[in-house]
Design an enzyme around this catalytic site. Structure first.
Site, PDB file in Angstrom:
ATOM      1  N   THR A 222     -26.835  45.536   9.547  1.00  0.00           N
ATOM      2  CA  THR A 222     -25.828  44.492   9.448  1.00  0.00           C
ATOM      3  C   THR A 222     -24.564  45.088   8.858  1.00  0.00           C
ATOM      4  OG1 THR A 222     -26.613  43.797   7.247  1.00  0.00           O
ATOM      5  CG2 THR A 222     -27.549  42.663   9.149  1.00  0.00           C
ATOM      6  N   THR A 223     -23.433  44.495   9.221  1.00  0.00           N
ATOM      7  CA  THR A 223     -22.135  45.031   8.821  1.00  0.00           C
ATOM      8  C   THR A 223     -22.028  45.229   7.313  1.00  0.00           C
ATOM      9  OG1 THR A 223     -21.289  43.549  10.552  1.00  0.00           O
ATOM     10  CG2 THR A 223     -19.669  44.780   9.263  1.00  0.00           C
ATOM     11  N   ASP A 224     -22.490  44.237   6.568  1.00  0.00           N
ATOM     12  CA  ASP A 224     -22.305  44.213   5.122  1.00  0.00           C
ATOM     13  C   ASP A 224     -23.353  45.009   4.354  1.00  0.00           C
ATOM     14  OD1 ASP A 224     -23.697  42.026   6.409  1.00  0.00           O
ATOM     15  OD2 ASP A 224     -24.151  41.265   4.417  1.00  0.00           O
ATOM     16  N   VAL A 225     -24.450  45.385   5.002  1.00  0.00           N
ATOM     17  CA  VAL A 225     -25.514  46.084   4.282  1.00  0.00           C
ATOM     18  C   VAL A 225     -25.682  47.513   4.824  1.00  0.00           C
ATOM     19  CG1 VAL A 225     -27.917  46.006   3.510  1.00  0.00           C
ATOM     20  CG2 VAL A 225     -26.650  43.888   3.772  1.00  0.00           C
ATOM     21  N   CYS A 226     -26.484  47.693   5.854  1.00  0.00           N
ATOM     22  CA  CYS A 226     -26.806  49.056   6.296  1.00  0.00           C
ATOM     23  C   CYS A 226     -25.627  49.782   6.931  1.00  0.00           C
ATOM     24  CB  CYS A 226     -27.994  49.028   7.237  1.00  0.00           C
ATOM     25  SG  CYS A 226     -29.527  48.552   6.396  1.00  0.00           S
TER      26      CYS A 226
ATOM     27  N   ASP B 232     -29.712  50.499  13.146  1.00  0.00           N
ATOM     28  CA  ASP B 232     -30.815  49.538  12.968  1.00  0.00           C
ATOM     29  C   ASP B 232     -30.885  48.403  13.991  1.00  0.00           C
ATOM     30  OD1 ASP B 232     -31.127  51.134  10.773  1.00  0.00           O
ATOM     31  OD2 ASP B 232     -30.844  49.563   9.280  1.00  0.00           O
TER      32      ASP B 232
ATOM     33  N   LYS C  34     -35.215  55.761   8.180  1.00  0.00           N
ATOM     34  CA  LYS C  34     -34.814  55.654   6.783  1.00  0.00           C
ATOM     35  C   LYS C  34     -35.564  54.528   6.087  1.00  0.00           C
ATOM     36  CE  LYS C  34     -30.802  52.808   8.099  1.00  0.00           C
ATOM     37  NZ  LYS C  34     -30.970  51.598   7.261  1.00  0.00           N
TER      38      LYS C  34
END
Length: 224
Positions: free
Chosen positions: A155-159, A26, A126
């Site tokens: 982002t690291t914490d989400v996607c 992303d 997606k």
């Protein structure tokens, strides 16, 4: 092998370029520009932009040894037919109702020009955070004989983490590259990286780009 924590990658010592892909999550205008979705949510996209040279170096090194590059893009259909009522509600709460932010017909959907996307790369579009959900991502990987994935992007914490978790549950061997990932929330970024190291590899292994580049430099050069 690539030096990593909690074990060197891959666990079996067989780093095979033909069965490995670099996943670039992303890196789109909607997340990295000052006018896109991320900035409209009140986050500073600057940390995300800082990883672009790192990801660029990784892409170049991977291409040189024959590792496939997979880019993902997140966004909804222009008619929003794939957007659930909850997602529409969140969109309204975020002040995005009536805009084309995170829609596939908008300029923000495109990958930033800093990233070199080539015709031989794989691009997966997606709607969900995880790249496996409602896409042909897994089918494409299996068809290409890819069993090992190296993760970068935002982002690291989400996607990134959502896709990493889905990949691990599908028995792909996963490596997260810490300085090639970023988030607008530093605490969430660090927590997501820490979670990779727990339970001796439940989410694969963690390393940095320098370790990856050192290991790839030892593989045969396949760039013609």
């Amino acid at each position: 092998m690539i030096s990593a924590t909690p074990f060197d990658y891959p666990y079996d010592g067989n780093l095979n370029a033909s069965s490995t892909a670099l996943v670039v999550i992303d890196l789109q205008e909607d997340f990295l520009s000052t006018t896109g979705y991320f900035a409209r949510q009140g986050y500073d996209p600057a940390p995300l932009r800082q990883i672009l040279p790192v990801v660029g170096n990784l892409i170049e090194a991977c291409r040189r040894v024959g590792i496939r590059i997979v880019h993902t893009r997140q966004g909804y259909r222009a008619d929003m037919a794939d957007m659930t009522p909850y997602e529409k509600w969140r969109r309204k709460q975020s002040g995005l109702e009536g805009t084309n932010v995170l829609l596939r017909d908008s300029p923000g959907f495109e990958i930033v020009p800093d990233i070199d996307v080539r015709s031989e790369d794989i691009v997966v579009d997606k709607t969900c955070n995880g790249a496996f959900t409602y896409t042909d991502f897994e089918h494409v990987l299996r068809a290409q004989g890819i069993t090992h994935l190296m993760f970068s992007g935002c982002t690291t914490d989400v996607c990134v983490h959502a896709t990493l978790r889905e990949a691990c549950d599908r028995n792909f061997q996963c490596l997260t590259i810490s300085d090639a990932c970023a988030s607008g929330d530093q605490y969430a970024h660090e927590a997501a990286l820490h979670m990779v190291t727990i339970e001796y590899g439940v989410w694969g292994a963690l390393t940095d780009s320098a370790a990856v580049l050192r290991a790839l430099a030892k593989l045969p050069n396949k760039a013609g």
